[in-house]
Design a protein around this motif. Structure first.
Motif, PDB file in Angstrom:
ATOM      1  N   GLN A 115       0.795  -1.227   0.000  1.00  0.00           N
ATOM      2  CA  GLN A 115       0.000   0.000   0.000  1.00  0.00           C
ATOM      3  C   GLN A 115       0.830   1.281   0.000  1.00  0.00           C
ATOM      4  O   GLN A 115       0.538   2.188  -0.766  1.00  0.00           O
ATOM      5  N   PRO A 116       1.873   1.382   0.818  1.00  0.00           N
ATOM      6  CA  PRO A 116       2.646   2.635   0.803  1.00  0.00           C
ATOM      7  C   PRO A 116       3.364   2.898  -0.523  1.00  0.00           C
ATOM      8  O   PRO A 116       3.640   4.043  -0.868  1.00  0.00           O
ATOM      9  N   LEU A 117       3.651   1.848  -1.275  1.00  0.00           N
ATOM     10  CA  LEU A 117       4.383   2.002  -2.534  1.00  0.00           C
ATOM     11  C   LEU A 117       3.481   2.392  -3.702  1.00  0.00           C
ATOM     12  O   LEU A 117       3.955   2.951  -4.681  1.00  0.00           O
ATOM     13  N   LEU A 118       2.215   2.072  -3.601  1.00  0.00           N
ATOM     14  CA  LEU A 118       1.318   2.284  -4.739  1.00  0.00           C
ATOM     15  C   LEU A 118       0.527   3.579  -4.612  1.00  0.00           C
ATOM     16  O   LEU A 118      -0.687   3.584  -4.494  1.00  0.00           O
ATOM     17  N   THR A 119       1.240   4.663  -4.660  1.00  0.00           N
ATOM     18  CA  THR A 119       0.605   5.970  -4.731  1.00  0.00           C
ATOM     19  C   THR A 119       0.945   6.566  -6.085  1.00  0.00           C
ATOM     20  O   THR A 119       1.901   6.144  -6.737  1.00  0.00           O
ATOM     21  N   ARG A 120       0.190   7.546  -6.493  1.00  0.00           N
ATOM     22  CA  ARG A 120       0.448   8.160  -7.808  1.00  0.00           C
ATOM     23  C   ARG A 120       1.855   8.747  -7.885  1.00  0.00           C
ATOM     24  O   ARG A 120       2.479   8.739  -8.929  1.00  0.00           O
ATOM     25  N   ARG A 121       2.348   9.241  -6.785  1.00  0.00           N
ATOM     26  CA  ARG A 121       3.695   9.845  -6.777  1.00  0.00           C
ATOM     27  C   ARG A 121       4.795   8.801  -6.799  1.00  0.00           C
ATOM     28  O   ARG A 121       5.873   9.041  -7.309  1.00  0.00           O
ATOM     29  N   GLN A 122       4.554   7.653  -6.201  1.00  0.00           N
ATOM     30  CA  GLN A 122       5.587   6.632  -6.077  1.00  0.00           C
ATOM     31  C   GLN A 122       5.750   5.784  -7.341  1.00  0.00           C
ATOM     32  O   GLN A 122       6.848   5.376  -7.677  1.00  0.00           O
ATOM     33  N   VAL A 123       4.659   5.461  -8.015  1.00  0.00           N
ATOM     34  CA  VAL A 123       4.719   4.551  -9.155  1.00  0.00           C
ATOM     35  C   VAL A 123       5.270   5.262 -10.380  1.00  0.00           C
ATOM     36  O   VAL A 123       4.769   6.299 -10.795  1.00  0.00           O
ATOM     37  N   GLN A 124       6.327   4.702 -10.922  1.00  0.00           N
ATOM     38  CA  GLN A 124       6.962   5.259 -12.113  1.00  0.00           C
ATOM     39  C   GLN A 124       6.450   4.558 -13.377  1.00  0.00           C
ATOM     40  O   GLN A 124       6.241   5.186 -14.403  1.00  0.00           O
ATOM     41  N   LYS A 125       6.235   3.225 -13.275  1.00  0.00           N
ATOM     42  CA  LYS A 125       5.836   2.460 -14.453  1.00  0.00           C
ATOM     43  C   LYS A 125       5.109   1.195 -14.015  1.00  0.00           C
ATOM     44  O   LYS A 125       5.456   0.590 -13.002  1.00  0.00           O
ATOM     45  N   ILE A 126       4.105   0.802 -14.793  1.00  0.00           N
ATOM     46  CA  ILE A 126       3.389  -0.451 -14.569  1.00  0.00           C
ATOM     47  C   ILE A 126       3.395  -1.235 -15.879  1.00  0.00           C
ATOM     48  O   ILE A 126       3.027  -0.702 -16.917  1.00  0.00           O
ATOM     49  N   ASP A 127       3.856  -2.481 -15.811  1.00  0.00           N
ATOM     50  CA  ASP A 127       3.787  -3.393 -16.957  1.00  0.00           C
ATOM     51  C   ASP A 127       2.798  -4.486 -16.610  1.00  0.00           C
ATOM     52  O   ASP A 127       2.922  -5.145 -15.571  1.00  0.00           O
ATOM     53  N   LEU A 128       1.810  -4.673 -17.461  1.00  0.00           N
ATOM     54  CA  LEU A 128       0.795  -5.699 -17.275  1.00  0.00           C
ATOM     55  C   LEU A 128       1.005  -6.758 -18.352  1.00  0.00           C
ATOM     56  O   LEU A 128       0.970  -6.448 -19.542  1.00  0.00           O
ATOM     57  N   LEU A 129       1.261  -7.998 -17.933  1.00  0.00           N
ATOM     58  CA  LEU A 129       1.583  -9.069 -18.864  1.00  0.00           C
ATOM     59  C   LEU A 129       0.600 -10.222 -18.733  1.00  0.00           C
ATOM     60  O   LEU A 129       0.131 -10.518 -17.630  1.00  0.00           O
ATOM     61  N   ILE A 130       0.316 -10.870 -19.859  1.00  0.00           N
ATOM     62  CA  ILE A 130      -0.543 -12.051 -19.861  1.00  0.00           C
ATOM     63  C   ILE A 130       0.077 -13.124 -20.739  1.00  0.00           C
ATOM     64  O   ILE A 130       0.987 -12.860 -21.521  1.00  0.00           O
ATOM     65  N   GLY A 131      -0.423 -14.333 -20.578  1.00  0.00           N
ATOM     66  CA  GLY A 131      -0.015 -15.443 -21.439  1.00  0.00           C
ATOM     67  C   GLY A 131       1.468 -15.763 -21.374  1.00  0.00           C
ATOM     68  O   GLY A 131       2.076 -15.781 -20.316  1.00  0.00           O
ATOM     69  N   LYS A 132       2.041 -15.985 -22.558  1.00  0.00           N
ATOM     70  CA  LYS A 132       3.445 -16.398 -22.651  1.00  0.00           C
ATOM     71  C   LYS A 132       4.392 -15.328 -22.128  1.00  0.00           C
ATOM     72  O   LYS A 132       5.441 -15.644 -21.570  1.00  0.00           O
ATOM     73  N   ASN A 133       4.033 -14.064 -22.309  1.00  0.00           N
ATOM     74  CA  ASN A 133       4.903 -12.989 -21.827  1.00  0.00           C
ATOM     75  C   ASN A 133       5.077 -13.060 -20.311  1.00  0.00           C
ATOM     76  O   ASN A 133       6.172 -12.842 -19.793  1.00  0.00           O
ATOM     77  N   ALA A 134       4.010 -13.359 -19.598  1.00  0.00           N
ATOM     78  CA  ALA A 134       4.096 -13.496 -18.143  1.00  0.00           C
ATOM     79  C   ALA A 134       4.814 -14.792 -17.769  1.00  0.00           C
ATOM     80  O   ALA A 134       5.629 -14.811 -16.845  1.00  0.00           O
TER      81      ALA A 134
END
Length: 155
Positions: A115-134
């Protein structure tokens, strides 16, 4: 009405249970299209919801015939114990994503960690992966999809 608003503020919006990988993948694809600010909010919500869901237990890759008779009995007893635990678990069964925050595996139930890490100021990048990539990154642990979050580390 006040009770409903109080429950909403304490628990957040109602959780959606993704019963299939396809439904979870659709959430990932839709979330990928959002701007970062909205991705952060969506991932926070999904993480909180995944903490309330019981993910599928991967089957043990074990050659039971290769075990001694005593080993086979112990394996069957462990399987039965697992079945009993699943039978009394009140959480709904669904697809749970695999989460990495700054390279660390994060369990959805460990809210104090994420929770403390997931603020708008803290998050620089989010990668969402599915299937073979994950699967390439995390193997069977990411069979339902994967979220990789990079934060701005504090000096």
């Amino acid at each position: 009405m006040k009770l409903l608003l109080l429950a909403y503020s304490l628990l957040g919006p109602p959780c959606k249970v993704y019963a299939t990988v396809a439904a979870s993948d659709a959430w990932v694809v839709a979330t990928q299209q959002l701007p970062l600010r909205k991705q952060v909010a969506a991932v926070r919500q999904r993480l909180a919801c995944d903490a309330r869901v019981r993910g599928p237990v991967p089957a043990a890759a074990l050659c039971v015939a290769c075990l001694t008779a005593e080993g086979q009995r112990a394996f069957r007893a462990a399987q039965e114990k697992q079945r009993q635990a699943e039978a009394i678990d009140p959480r709904p069964l669904g697809v749970v994503l695999f989460y990495l925050i700054d390279g660390q595996v994060v369990a959805p139930a460990d809210t104090a960690q994420w929770q403390p890490l997931l603020t708008r100021r803290q998050v620089q990048k989010i990668d969402l992966l599915i299937g073979k990539n994950a699967a390439v990154i995390a193997g069977t642990r990411a069979q339902g999809g994967m979220v990789i979050i990079s934060t701005r580390r504090q000096p």
